[in-house]
Design an enzyme around this catalytic site. Structure first.
Site, PDB file in Angstrom:
ATOM      1  N   GLU A  17       2.610   4.829  -4.310  1.00  0.00           N
ATOM      2  CA  GLU A  17       2.574   5.820  -5.351  1.00  0.00           C
ATOM      3  C   GLU A  17       4.049   6.622  -5.403  1.00  0.00           C
ATOM      4  O   GLU A  17       4.211   6.773  -6.678  1.00  0.00           O
ATOM      5  CB  GLU A  17       1.459   6.776  -5.203  1.00  0.00           C
ATOM      6  N   ASP A  34      -9.233   3.368  -1.721  1.00  0.00           N
ATOM      7  CA  ASP A  34     -10.054   3.879  -0.840  1.00  0.00           C
ATOM      8  C   ASP A  34     -11.360   4.568  -1.318  1.00  0.00           C
ATOM      9  O   ASP A  34     -11.544   5.649  -1.233  1.00  0.00           O
ATOM     10  CB  ASP A  34      -9.458   4.884   0.063  1.00  0.00           C
ATOM     11  N   ASP A  51       0.769  -1.167   0.039  1.00  0.00           N
ATOM     12  CA  ASP A  51      -0.077   0.025  -0.146  1.00  0.00           C
ATOM     13  C   ASP A  51       0.849   1.189   0.223  1.00  0.00           C
ATOM     14  O   ASP A  51       2.044   1.219   0.065  1.00  0.00           O
ATOM     15  CB  ASP A  51      -0.863   0.050   1.366  1.00  0.00           C
TER      16      ASP A  51
HETATM   17  C1  GLC Z   1      -4.655   3.233   2.899  1.00  0.00           C
HETATM   18  C2  GLC Z   1      -5.170   2.078   2.219  1.00  0.00           C
HETATM   19  C3  GLC Z   1      -5.896   1.248   2.948  1.00  0.00           C
HETATM   20  C4  GLC Z   1      -5.670   0.984   4.417  1.00  0.00           C
HETATM   21  C5  GLC Z   1      -5.072   2.060   5.066  1.00  0.00           C
HETATM   22  C6  GLC Z   1      -4.384   1.735   6.369  1.00  0.00           C
HETATM   23  O1  GLC Z   1      -5.769   4.166   3.115  1.00  0.00           O
HETATM   24  O2  GLC Z   1      -5.655   2.319   0.991  1.00  0.00           O
HETATM   25  O3  GLC Z   1      -6.603   0.015   2.446  1.00  0.00           O
HETATM   26  O4  GLC Z   1      -6.323   0.217   5.060  1.00  0.00           O
HETATM   27  O5  GLC Z   1      -4.080   2.863   4.120  1.00  0.00           O
HETATM   28  O6  GLC Z   1      -3.054   1.104   6.021  1.00  0.00           O
END
Ligand code: GLC
Length: 784
Positions: free
Chosen positions: A410, A484, A407
């Site tokens: 980017e 998200d 995650d």
């Molecule tokens: C970001 C991700 C989400 C995750 C959060 C905490 O918002 O997109 O899926 O739960 O971070 O790690």
């Protein structure tokens, strides 16, 4: 922030148009033949035309120097020996292969591309291609109002992108994803064009921020990048399937995923302790709701330090991982790129000592704030760092973990620009460049580092990676979830075209957070979303901190039963899904397809956002609004049979279909075949029954390949696999099935195949020419 206020439309804020100082290539001066194509020199720059195959051509324009033929990491194909015929006339030069015709006008210099039948696909508009004083490179192409544009990776909005404008710049967007919210997390500078029922593809091979504009004008579309060369590939088509084959030949295809990655996955930001994790899994087992994976979000770590566990809450992770695996549940921890700046944390210390983090040209370390506070970021553009990062995953694989969730790659940074300083310098495997040039590649390269590491450590088992960010080619490493979203019906709606367009962009394995991430979900939305999720390639329920819990049982027994039924149906459809994933692996075909993919000649399919196909014969038309129990369904050519009650619908017509909350409308094409498995608690359970449901037709012929293998090792690469090639032919007097074993040595534990024939209606069933006796149109045959 200023851009969110009225300041955004301040009259003084209108930026210079990108056409300012625009210079075209100018007239042709000379050309020479080069291996695989030709090089052209014009007054204002040079162009190389290189054929990678007869149906795949690359065009590179460089205003300042010889066009560079280097590839960015999206491209895996090498140029193949191709027969190219060259003819020169006074006004133009022709370059022709069996699948592409390039007419290169000399004055002004223009490249017009037609497909093998001479049909124009990518032709230059009067502004041609060129560059401007800001260093942008731009191409202007002809466009017709009825042209369709698909792909572009992960984009909000409708399926057909005609009339839209998209930017490629990997961005963390927590704000609601609206139709105009762009860019999102993935950058896939590629589209599939559709004109008069024939398709072609364009991949803009440039990793700078780029923009595709199908909006500004009715008769021209353009694509431009903030720097680099104007470098693009054209895929000849002419069918959508061929375009996908061509594009994924170029950018690679996915490995066959482990079967457990295709099961139902449960997540939450966060299950915060071992006790909570065990309790969630226990509920799934007690309630007999299938489950294949459970995710650990950022709370599992010690102060959000990657490659650590918070020992207060997770005292014995190895035990936890093993216990869950014993009951068929894989644990998938999140791993973000940000490494906490902490002189007592070994990953940070080693990264500094060994020079793995991103820094400025002058040598200063770049740091930015993410979950752990001030953090450094590994330079994944460099092989040495990728290796280091991959090796670090031994920390997880030692515990028995086989799947990782990437995650914030980017990379996301908590600052105004939402990302790393574009002036950071990357080592880029010996060809240093700025973050401005390489930003969009960061997530892809992190994926490569992770998968290579896991593959080395898993001793022949297949790894699974989930990623938020990526670039063209991301399908080689990871499944993509669409970030998200929110628990809005609108987000359920927009997830369908988004996942379909990802599929048309080479990414067959994707899906949204089922139920919605932010905002509170509700019983009806979660039920409808779970029904759809059961048929999207990737199926994970995930929700954000502070929102209501949304495991399938959270809204009472009635809803729990409904969701359980569909989660189980996912497992019944697993043999069909798995065969489709094999086709994604072989030819880059999407698993979840827009109708136009199968019916490109049918104009009515060109912008169907709320229906999709699973393969070439299953049509799904979910209900996507609250309190609605009837919807219009468009059926393309053929006759379609309701999966649940056998109702028949004639194609090329729209019908009203009734679907109470317990029903997801699913239809199977008459004349075709659908493999069906059995309900399981997880994919770990043996495959006991395998049946082929034949939807007997009238005069149709249908061909398909059923695929299976052990579902967990890479032995299929060496041929331990089962392919069964099937042909179904229906006529007035009989339904005939031809089965032959294809390549491979895999022997599954089912030895018999059950053939269930729908609508046999007294006709004979012949298998490989021999008429069979059955009971109630159910027949049993040995596996070939
Ligand atoms: C970001 C991700 C989400 C995750 C959060 C905490 O918002 O997109 O899926 O739960 O971070 O790690």
């Amino acid at each position: 922030m200023l851009e969110d206020s009225s300041f955004a439309i301040h009259p003084g804020g209108q930026s210079e148009t990108s056409e300012s100082g625009y210079k075209q290539l100018g007239d042709y001066v000379r050309h020479e033949q080069v291996e695989g194509g030709a090089a052209f020199h014009c007054i204002n720059g040079s162009v190389k035309v290189l054929f990678y195959r007869s149906d795949l051509v690359r065009i590179i324009m460089n205003p300042h120097q010889e066009p560079s033929t280097k590839h960015n990491p999206a491209v895996v194909a090498e140029r193949e020996e191709t027969v190219v015929v060259m003819d020169e006339e006074d006004s133009h030069i022709l370059l022709t292969t069996s699948a592409l015709h390039l007419q290169i006008e000399k004055s002004p210099f223009r490249i017009h591309i037609s497909d093998g039948s001479g049909r124009p696909i990518v032709t230059e508009y009067q502004q041609g291609m060129g560059y401007n004083s800001k260093g942008e490179v731009i191409a202007f192409k002809d466009c017709e109002e009825t042209d369709g544009y698909y792909g572009f990776g992960e984009k909000a909005g409708f399926l057909n992108k005609q009339g839209e404008e998209y930017t490629m710049w990997n961005t963390d967007v927590y704000a609601p994803h609206n139709p105009e919210t762009d860019p999102l997390y993935q950058s896939i500078p590629y589209f599939m064009g559709l004109r008069d029922g024939k398709a072609y593809g364009v991949f803009f091979h440039n990793s700078y921020e780029s923009t595709f504009d199908m909006k500004t004008s009715r008769d021209v579309f353009s694509f431009k990048a903030a720097g680099g060369q104007l470098d693009y590939f054209v895929c000849a088509g002419p069918s959508p399937k061929e375009v996908l084959e061509q594009y994924t030949h170029l950018t690679g295809r996915m490995a066959v995923p482990p079967k457990w990655a295709l099961g139902y996955h449960q997540s939450r930001y966060s299950y915060e302790s071992e006790t909570e994790v065990r309790e969630v899994v226990k509920q799934f087992l007690n309630k007999e709701i299938p489950l294949d994976a459970l995710y650990l979000d950022i709370h599992y770590m010690d102060g959000y330090r990657v490659f650590t566990f918070n020992k207060d809450q997770f005292a014995d992770p190895k035990r936890l991982v093993q216990d869950l695996k014993d009951v068929g549940v894989h644990v998938i921890p999140i791993v973000d790129p940000g490494v906490k700046k902490d002189p007592e944390y070994s990953v940070y210390v080693d990264g500094i000592k060994e020079g793995h983090f991103c820094s400025y040209l002058e040598g200063d370390l770049y740091t930015g704030d993410v979950w752990p506070g001030e953090s450094a970021f590994p330079d994944f553009t460099d092989e040495r760092t990728r290796k280091w990062w991959g090796d670090l995953h031994e920390y997880y694989t030692e515990l028995g973990i086989e799947g990782i969730w990437n995650d914030m790659n980017e990379p996301a940074v908590f600052n105004e620009t939402k990302t790393m300083d574009v002036n950071v310098m990357h080592r880029n495997d010996g060809d240093p460049d700025t973050h401005r040039a390489l930003h969009n590649l960061y997530g892809l390269q992190m994926g490569k580092a992770t998968v290579d590491g896991l593959t080395n450590q898993l001793d022949g088992k297949r790894p699974f990676l989930l990623t938020r960010a990526g670039y063209a080619g991301v399908q080689r490493y990871a499944a993509v979830w669409t970030g998200d979203n929110r628990s809005f019906w609108e987000h359920l709606q927009l997830s369908l075209p988004m996942v379909m367009n990802l599929g048309l962009s080479g990414v067959a394995f994707s899906g949204p957070d089922v139920g919605g991430f932010a905002h509170d979900t509700n019983a009806e939305l979660l039920t409808r979303w779970t029904q759809v999720g059961a048929f999207t390639p990737y199926f994970r329920n995930h929700s954000a901190i502070g929102t209501v819990y949304q495991e399938p049982w959270q809204f009472g027994e009635t809803y729990e039963e409904l969701m359980k039924t569909y989660i189980r149906l996912r497992y019944v459809f697993m043999p069909h899904l798995y065969s489709l994933f094999y086709k994604a692996h072989l030819e880059g075909e999407p698993v979840m397809r827009p109708l136009l993919y199968e019916f490109p000649e049918d104009k009515k399919t060109y912008n169907i956002n709320d229906q999709f196909m699973l393969g070439d014969n299953v049509l799904i038309a979910p209900i996507l609004q609250p309190s609605v129990t009837d919807r219009a369904v468009y059926f393309p050519e053929g006759t379609w049979v309701d999966y649940f009650n056998g109702d028949v619908y004639e194609g090329e017509e729209t019908h009203l279909v009734h679907a109470e909350l317990d029903k997801l409308p699913i239809f199977v094409k008459r004349g075709s075949l659908l493999p069906q498995g059995s309900i399981k608690q997880s994919t770990k359970e043996r495959d006991d029954g395998l049946s082929f449901h034949i939807y007997a037709g009238e005069h149709e012929t249908y061909r398909t390949t059923f695929y299976d293998d052990d579902g967990e090792t890479t032995n299929y690469v060496q041929g331990e696999k089962l392919e069964v090639n099937l042909t179904i032919e229906s006529s007035d007097s009989e339904v005939s099935v031809t089965l032959e074993r294809g390549e491979g040595t895999y022997r599954p534990n089912y030895e018999q195949l059950v053939l269930v024939v729908h609508e046999l209606q007294g006709r004979a069933l012949k298998v490989n020419g021999v008429e069979l006796d059955g009971v109630d149109d159910v027949f049993s045959i040995p596996l070939p």
